[in-house]
Design a protein around this motif. Structure first.
Motif, PDB file in Angstrom:
ATOM      1  N   MET A 140       0.827  -1.207   0.000  1.00 17.45           N
ATOM      2  CA  MET A 140       0.000   0.000   0.000  1.00 17.45           C
ATOM      3  C   MET A 140       0.867   1.265   0.000  1.00 17.45           C
ATOM      4  O   MET A 140       0.527   2.261  -0.642  1.00 17.45           O
ATOM      5  CB  MET A 140      -0.938   0.001   1.207  1.00 17.45           C
ATOM      6  CG  MET A 140      -2.046  -1.039   1.169  1.00 17.45           C
ATOM      7  SD  MET A 140      -3.194  -0.805  -0.230  1.00 17.45           S
ATOM      8  CE  MET A 140      -2.698  -2.150  -1.306  1.00 17.45           C
ATOM      9  N   GLU A 179       3.785   1.567  -1.402  1.00 20.40           N
ATOM     10  CA  GLU A 179       4.277   1.722  -2.776  1.00 20.40           C
ATOM     11  C   GLU A 179       3.223   2.366  -3.673  1.00 20.40           C
ATOM     12  O   GLU A 179       3.563   3.033  -4.649  1.00 20.40           O
ATOM     13  CB  GLU A 179       4.680   0.361  -3.351  1.00 20.40           C
ATOM     14  CG  GLU A 179       5.977  -0.187  -2.775  1.00 20.40           C
ATOM     15  CD  GLU A 179       6.430  -1.431  -3.510  1.00 20.40           C
ATOM     16  OE1 GLU A 179       5.818  -1.774  -4.558  1.00 20.40           O
ATOM     17  OE2 GLU A 179       7.393  -2.064  -3.051  1.00 20.40           O
ATOM     18  N   ARG A 180       1.960   2.190  -3.321  1.00 23.38           N
ATOM     19  CA  ARG A 180       0.876   2.768  -4.114  1.00 23.38           C
ATOM     20  C   ARG A 180       0.458   4.140  -3.594  1.00 23.38           C
ATOM     21  O   ARG A 180      -0.546   4.698  -4.010  1.00 23.38           O
ATOM     22  CB  ARG A 180      -0.339   1.813  -4.099  1.00 23.38           C
ATOM     23  CG  ARG A 180      -0.022   0.456  -4.696  1.00 23.38           C
ATOM     24  CD  ARG A 180      -1.231  -0.439  -4.731  1.00 23.38           C
ATOM     25  NE  ARG A 180      -2.244   0.057  -5.661  1.00 23.38           N
ATOM     26  CZ  ARG A 180      -3.095  -0.722  -6.314  1.00 23.38           C
ATOM     27  NH1 ARG A 180      -3.039  -2.028  -6.164  1.00 23.38           N
ATOM     28  NH2 ARG A 180      -3.994  -0.203  -7.116  1.00 23.38           N
TER      29      ARG A 180
END
Length: 234
Positions: free
Chosen positions: A36, A38-39
């Motif tokens: 999450m 990384e997003r």
């Protein structure tokens, strides 16, 4: 119908995505926290844990009416799950095609536990009355089948077949659950274990194509099925 995501800080799609990924893939809560991040989303692993604890049983409950009918040849077995450092028994059953009938976590391996499991199975609308029940050599199953026949819950013509070889299909099916449990290094309480296992097992059924309109291998349709259980569209 009340919004199942009411008062949640994050959008329903994000919550369901995290829950679905955790239950389907061999990921830990910390793995998902990193994914999450990384997003571009800041979600701590304890929050994801609370989401799974709340929504995994909901996915199980809401999926039940949409499960395809199983066949009349049962394969029943138990596997082990560690809870608070102690091994507990996860009763599981599939039909001869590998479709899940039901599951139950219990502290003991006894006739009483086996009866409880069979009664739970027989209460499902998607489970067909058995023509034959294949079990291992656990003596608890002898009394269980006989007692359920006397109670008219099992047909008199139903055969109990003790054969380790014939149970290979359910033993292989255990692997999906085992791969999910391993990253979490066991469970800290029975309620935590049971809620999570409900999610693992239901996701396994959906993955195998047991849900209406979500065939095996059609990941998109399976994801849409889960979203539709909560009134979402993806």
């Amino acid at each position: 119908m009340e919004n199942p995501f009411k008062w949640r800080h994050y959008e329903s799609e994000i919550i369901l995505l995290c829950v679905r990924w955790y239950l389907r893939y061999a990921l830990s809560y910390r793995d998902l926290e990193e994914v999450m991040t990384e997003r571009g989303l800041s979600v701590v692993h304890t929050t994801i844990y609370r989401w799974v604890q709340h929504y995994a049983p909901e996915i199980d409950k809401r999926s039940r009416p949409f499960l395809k009918q199983t066949n009349d040849s049962w394969r029943v077995d138990e596997t082990y799950v560690k809870v608070r450092g102690k091994w507990m028994y996860l009763y599981r059953a599939v039909d001869s095609a590998g479709q899940t009938l039901d599951f139950l976590l219990n502290q003991t391996r006894s006739t009483r536990a086996a009866k409880r499991f069979f009664r739970k199975m027989l209460g499902n609308s998607h489970v067909t009355q058995p023509r034959v029940i294949n079990v291992d050599k656990n003596p608890a199953y002898i009394g269980t089948v006989d007692d359920l026949k006397r109670d008219k819950l099992l047909p008199d013509a139903c055969k109990r077949r003790p054969s380790q070889y014939m149970n290979n299909i359910v033993e292989q099916d255990h692997r999906f659950i085992k791969r999910r449990v391993k990253p979490g290094l066991g469970f800290f309480s029975y309620p935590t274990a049971w809620r999570t296992l409900q999610g693992y097992e239901t996701m396994n059924m959906i993955r195998k194509g047991q849900a209406e309109g979500a065939d095996k291998g059609n990941i998109k349709a399976q994801n849409q099925f889960i979203a539709g259980l909560f009134g979402l569209a993806i």
